[in-house]
Motif scaffolding. Structure first.
Motif, PDB file in Angstrom:
ATOM      1  N   GLN A   8      38.081  43.678  49.550  1.00  0.00           N
ATOM      2  CA  GLN A   8      37.150  42.909  48.913  1.00  0.00           C
ATOM      3  C   GLN A   8      37.751  42.313  47.553  1.00  0.00           C
ATOM      4  O   GLN A   8      37.703  41.187  47.075  1.00  0.00           O
ATOM      5  N   GLN A  18      40.367  39.636  48.478  1.00  0.00           N
ATOM      6  CA  GLN A  18      39.613  38.404  49.028  1.00  0.00           C
ATOM      7  C   GLN A  18      39.232  37.869  47.601  1.00  0.00           C
ATOM      8  O   GLN A  18      39.487  36.666  47.496  1.00  0.00           O
ATOM      9  N   GLN A  19      38.743  38.449  46.681  1.00  0.00           N
ATOM     10  CA  GLN A  19      38.202  37.837  45.302  1.00  0.00           C
ATOM     11  C   GLN A  19      39.366  37.375  44.757  1.00  0.00           C
ATOM     12  O   GLN A  19      39.368  36.095  43.997  1.00  0.00           O
ATOM     13  N   GLN A  62      36.549  48.285  49.784  1.00  0.00           N
ATOM     14  CA  GLN A  62      36.570  47.690  48.515  1.00  0.00           C
ATOM     15  C   GLN A  62      37.917  47.112  48.057  1.00  0.00           C
ATOM     16  O   GLN A  62      37.986  46.166  47.367  1.00  0.00           O
TER      17      GLN A  62
END
Length: 76
Positions: A46, A49-50, A43
């Motif tokens: 992620q 990366q966002q 998580q």
């Protein structure tokens, strides 16, 4: 009344059973903790990366104005 003695073999069997149960419980707890850490790490990656994809790599700023508008100069 005579007190009954527990045989040494029965004591060893109890120790073995309790030890085995403790090892099994410990392994289950370790596995669950490891799984939770992997989920949390995934998580976080992620989210990073966002955030990285939302922020531009570089910004070019022109610091020289095209005209003299907005520049105040004192004349003596």
């Amino acid at each position: 009344m005579a007190r009954e003695k527990t045989s040494p073999g029965l004591k060893i069997l109890w120790l073995w059973a309790i030890g085995t149960a403790a090892i099994l419980v410990t392994n289950v707890v370790r596995t669950r903790i490891r799984d939770m850490e992997q989920i949390m790490n995934a998580q976080q990656q992620q989210q990073q990366q966002q955030q990285e994809s939302a922020v531009p790599d570089s910004v070019i700023v022109d610091t020289r104005p095209e005209s003299n508008e907005g520049i105040v100069r004192e004349v003596k």
